[in-house]
Design a protein around this motif. Structure first.
Motif, PDB file in Angstrom:
ATOM      1  N   ARG F   9      80.962  23.449  54.075  1.00 12.15           N
ATOM      2  CA  ARG F   9      82.052  23.967  54.907  1.00 12.15           C
ATOM      3  C   ARG F   9      82.543  22.850  55.806  1.00 12.15           C
ATOM      4  NH1 ARG F   9      78.552  28.146  55.202  1.00 12.15           N
ATOM      5  NH2 ARG F   9      77.979  27.614  57.338  1.00 12.15           N
ATOM      6  N   ALA F  32      87.855  19.552  48.390  1.00 12.33           N
ATOM      7  CA  ALA F  32      88.226  20.925  48.038  1.00 12.33           C
ATOM      8  C   ALA F  32      88.026  21.141  46.541  1.00 12.33           C
ATOM      9  CB  ALA F  32      89.678  21.195  48.442  1.00 12.33           C
ATOM     10  N   SER F  37      84.657  24.247  51.126  1.00 16.16           N
ATOM     11  CA  SER F  37      85.621  25.142  51.754  1.00 16.16           C
ATOM     12  C   SER F  37      86.168  24.457  52.996  1.00 16.16           C
ATOM     13  CB  SER F  37      84.912  26.445  52.124  1.00 16.16           C
ATOM     14  OG  SER F  37      85.640  27.109  53.114  1.00 16.16           O
ATOM     15  N   ALA F  39      88.788  24.146  56.288  1.00 15.50           N
ATOM     16  CA  ALA F  39      89.691  24.806  57.247  1.00 15.50           C
ATOM     17  C   ALA F  39      90.333  23.745  58.120  1.00 15.50           C
ATOM     18  CB  ALA F  39      88.914  25.800  58.103  1.00 15.50           C
ATOM     19  N   LYS F  73      98.070  24.025  51.469  1.00 12.16           N
ATOM     20  CA  LYS F  73      97.942  24.744  50.198  1.00 12.16           C
ATOM     21  C   LYS F  73      97.903  23.752  49.038  1.00 12.16           C
ATOM     22  CE  LYS F  73     100.069  28.503  47.617  1.00 12.16           C
ATOM     23  NZ  LYS F  73     101.395  29.095  47.344  1.00 12.16           N
ATOM     24  N   GLY F  76      94.477  22.356  48.673  1.00 15.67           N
ATOM     25  CA  GLY F  76      93.354  23.253  48.411  1.00 15.67           C
ATOM     26  C   GLY F  76      92.615  23.699  49.663  1.00 15.67           C
ATOM     27  N   VAL F  77      93.258  23.536  50.809  1.00 17.21           N
ATOM     28  CA  VAL F  77      92.658  23.980  52.067  1.00 17.21           C
ATOM     29  C   VAL F  77      92.727  25.505  52.130  1.00 17.21           C
ATOM     30  CG1 VAL F  77      92.985  23.954  54.580  1.00 17.21           C
ATOM     31  CG2 VAL F  77      93.214  21.837  53.233  1.00 17.21           C
ATOM     32  N   GLU F  78      91.654  26.123  52.582  1.00 18.57           N
ATOM     33  CA  GLU F  78      91.600  27.587  52.532  1.00 18.57           C
ATOM     34  C   GLU F  78      92.261  28.267  53.709  1.00 18.57           C
ATOM     35  OE1 GLU F  78      87.718  29.178  51.931  1.00 18.57           O
ATOM     36  OE2 GLU F  78      87.488  28.184  49.988  1.00 18.57           O
ATOM     37  N   GLN F  79      92.238  27.598  54.847  1.00 14.05           N
ATOM     38  CA  GLN F  79      92.636  28.297  56.060  1.00 14.05           C
ATOM     39  C   GLN F  79      93.246  27.297  57.029  1.00 14.05           C
ATOM     40  OE1 GLN F  79      89.278  30.050  57.965  1.00 14.05           O
ATOM     41  NE2 GLN F  79      90.493  31.466  59.194  1.00 14.05           N
ATOM     42  N   HIS F 107      82.959  29.623  62.685  1.00 12.85           N
ATOM     43  CA  HIS F 107      83.259  29.117  61.339  1.00 12.85           C
ATOM     44  C   HIS F 107      82.085  28.365  60.733  1.00 12.85           C
ATOM     45  CE1 HIS F 107      87.617  30.083  61.043  1.00 12.85           C
ATOM     46  NE2 HIS F 107      87.464  30.186  62.349  1.00 12.85           N
TER      47      HIS F 107
END
Lengths: 231, 231, 231, 231, 231, 231
Positions: F9, F32, F37, F39, F73, F76-79, F107
């Motif tokens: 993470r 990613a 994951s 953020a 996006k 490939g970033v999730e948040q 997080h």
């Protein structure tokens, strides 16, 4: 500002009277003689710097402002501005940044000369603050919506073009000041309240440093700066 | 300052342009006509007070400074000083206190008029700050060793003699302003950016309050103040 | 703390030497004679209060600490603590609150006497701060996890039981100080640096106020307080 | 202070108990044995450094103060002062500078040892603050009119003569601590709450670093410092 | 916002869980039943309020958030927001004002209910801060250029129409809460961590106050507010 | 956290939208794709960065948030989390540290990527603050009693395992990003409001720097970091 506009307005930001004469007076004098318009901005009037308790801060400030004006006149500086903050207690607040930002927008200097706040072992807290807040104000001055209340009556955002940081470890620019060297020493002597008693030692130190800096240009005396060109 | 010196220099400290015209303009005009020298000190230029987002803060500030100068001229005010702090964000810091203290020591007003910061439900944070910092600066200005760096070149500690607080719940002094009332309303009208659209309503409110204050003196119109006499 | 524990430890928190003697000296003396243990806590040493610029702040502080100790001794006060903050520049910060909270937890007073910070037109900024921060510290001192780093070596949270606020508009408690009145005036006289020159006038003012307060108890002299009983 | 006065009073300023033992304990011990008088000044008592939530901050602080006193005693340190600021939350404020300045003026150390705040990647915010504020206080302590309220009862401005900064990238001074090395490790072991569990690893790291520093002097173990000589 | 828009969105701003249930729960419940949409905004989660040191702040916060959610549900409150500031240490900073301003602009309440910060002897510093910053944020939320970075994606300045201040000395509005009184007491009981042990005494105090407030309306129970109508 | 737990993470902390795309986008994309994951946490929405005064801060913020989401996006970033602080005015306060600390604890990133605040001549004040406060928050997040009010409902202290600092002079880790290089350039292009007009020049600069960094790994393109492994 057209790219080809000559960079002929200079603002020197120091913490105390005598900071410019210790740090960059040769360049100031040379540039003034070359036609640049130079203004000094001193955040404090150096009111704490006396070993004699019978000299009150305001009395010392008055004396040092006079000394600073005399030295500036010797060098060809056009204007000396004192902000009157208390010597020894400067803090890099948004309030101080706003104050400097407003002055940058009014005076519109192409060049800012100030103290390098990144120098390791820059021990005087006022010196670190002065250099840092001057550069932070340069960034603020460029934007329409940072301190937008200042953009009054024709005042607009202002982009300083270059900064020259003195008292630096990261020198990448040297100015040959051989021509003005003795005169800049004479200007330093105006700060009697600070240099009397050990003037010769002080001069020797400055002379030595200027000689070392001169090696970069193969000239007798130079002053060294970290130069920053703002995009 | 001899006890018998007439109290003929007045400084009005407000947060925004139009604060004096809303709060104490009748007294200002009457005192100016009686020979007092009046200066306005506005901490902000009221740059946030527009419902139209297309008017930028600096544009509004420029407009409001002009309005304030016109109103002040109508009333016989000699000088209007704008400090340019950001509207809506005033804080009562030692920095701001020092700034005002320095101005008090330079201008040497016998009387300070400002907003009563103790009024309950004085909702505007800038109004509370302006009144409080003005009074805190009065205390600071008296002492040799509070902000001693300011006592430069003949500047000395200064004792303000009286404060008149407007927008107060604690009124203990009333000034008969019948003579100047219509003229002070005309001065208020100079603040078009603020009063256009509901000017009549505003005037009615001020007239009503002045009538009520007048009852204390059995005159038509008066302005009410909390008066403080500094020992 | 058992409910029936006598409230016999008292801490008086003032901004400057002489605040207790101006504000609550009769009660202090009476309570000391009745066996309570009284400590003074002065946030500053009153270093700015001289009209003579030749008296430096530290010199004045030394003199005023001595005066305060003499006055306290006259009244039967056991201990006088000076925190040495700069006179005229107090601010109600969390740092100062933590400092006072730690002292409350160490000294464990049942009663705190201080200045009423809610009094309208309490003009001295230091007075407002001293009263407010003292009460804020009382709240902080009660909790295990406010400034928990202080709960060292047997120090525990502490619940002050009562506060007595002097210089108040909200008086709801009066102490008959007829017995001690002349002695408390004598204690005030110890503050020569502050009262010489207008001592009689000062005494008259205090006497007058004590007489008025005495009416509440139908006694000759009393001191008035807002009493707060903490749940 | 005569130029020839021996520099025999030392103050070590750290953020947490164990900072001196990690950073400069060999030199401390050697200097103590050589007759210097050493005082420790710890800004916090390290109250946050436990992985066990059942240990409250104050409990940990009590334990760590005890550990620190034991270690200091082993090394020959004369005095240990805890200021009790909250671990992990130090900020370089003027308030903290004033506090340290006052202590410097009272203790009058010739030498200050502290953490190098300029080291890149000095990650602990408390470490950066402790070193910086200690040096800023050194500058403040020299002047009559910085925190002048402290110059009470014989307290005068004080010029620290040298600073030794540990945990530094800019080492220019090395002290041979071969004589004291094992004893300084033993002192470190006093900080059981911090080193138990990985003591051997910690020792190995310190030993390794001391060996590397020793190369500068061609001795077995040394400690490295940036030395600053104040003019 | 059309003048005739019903004022049906309400935000209650408190310092701690249980502030709304102590201060204005009857009105909250009545208004919710009348169709208003009510949100709670709690600046802290009351993490310091336990006499048992074995209960850590976070554990207490978790418990009190749960209690608050249960109480809010009983009363018909739609949403409970916790900002998670540390209990006992609130300060009225521009940062906190900005945070609340952003929430006002997003939630667009017509009515704000909060603590009266002007009440004399409002002793809890958090209570004073919560009420003051809520009102200061109301002023900020109205202007395009105060915190303009918040006006993102359809978010616009917002004019709160009315404020109702509870725990007030300046009551000028009373709400008959006879219908909801027993239910609001039941909601208060949800705060077991705070009221267990002296619940009956607490209820009696609230009942008594509600009866006294009821006299203004000649009803059995009422809640008293200072109402502010923003122009 | 078991030592063998994969570090999957990642939280990227920047001052403005586009900071990640300028600083570390290749690594972000590669990681990613490798299953980490990611953020983004942006302290401001870059609301000041327009040369056109007709674009209000909020309008620009909306646009830049959109650009940032599109770029994230692509990578490939999730948040993407925006905190909404005002661009150009970041300060490293304990308030901001607490805010970030809470987010780290929620997080639970193993890795934090941020700006190197120690880089000399890192001129943008926001960049210095963002990197420094992110690292300070990493330290705070580990302890039970720093901001203990956050440890609510299962939230526990969190130990970030590694930090990767970009825009650094102290690089000691290089990531081969040859695979993702053109895609990361495309992601940068999403920030039209910032790069249109001089995109080619910007790309050339990034390409040049990536090539130079690639030399360390003998690959075509790399990104350079100072890596910190927290014990």
């Amino acid at each position: 500002m057209a790219e080809t506009e000559p960079l002929d307005r200079v603002m020197v930001v120091g913490a105390h009277p005598d900071d410019p004469e210790f740090g960059c007076a040769g360049t100031v004098m040379k540039w003034a003689q070359a036609g640049k318009s130079i203004a000094y901005l001193l955040l404090t009037s150096g009111d704490k710097g006396s070993p004699d308790p019978a000299v009150r801060p305001g009395q010392l400030a008055a004396l040092r402002e006079e000394e600073q004006r005399a030295a500036a006149k010797d060098l060809g500086v056009e204007q000396v501005i004192f902000l009157g903050y208390p010597d020894g207690l400067l803090e890099n607040t948004l309030d101080l940044r706003r104050r400097l930002c407003g002055l940058l927008r009014q005076h519109r200097p192409h060049i800012v000369m100030t103290i390098d706040p990144w120098r390791r072992y820059q021990l005087h807290p006022d010196h670190r603050v002065a250099g840092q807040v001057a550069l932070d104000a340069v960034y603020a001055a460029r934007e329409w919506y940072i301190f937008p209340e200042q953009l009054v009556g024709g005042v607009e955002p202002w982009r300083v073009r270059e900064a020259y940081l003195f008292w630096t470890e990261g020198a990448d620019y040297w100015e040959d000041v051989t021509c003005c060297f003795e005169a800049r020493i004479a200007a330093l002597a105006r700060h009697s309240s600070q240099v009397d008693g050990n003037f010769e030692e002080v001069v020797e130190r400055i002379r030595q440093r200027a000689r070392e800096a001169g090696e970069a240009l193969a000239c007798e005396y130079a002053e060294a700066f970290k130069r920053i060109r703002f995009r």
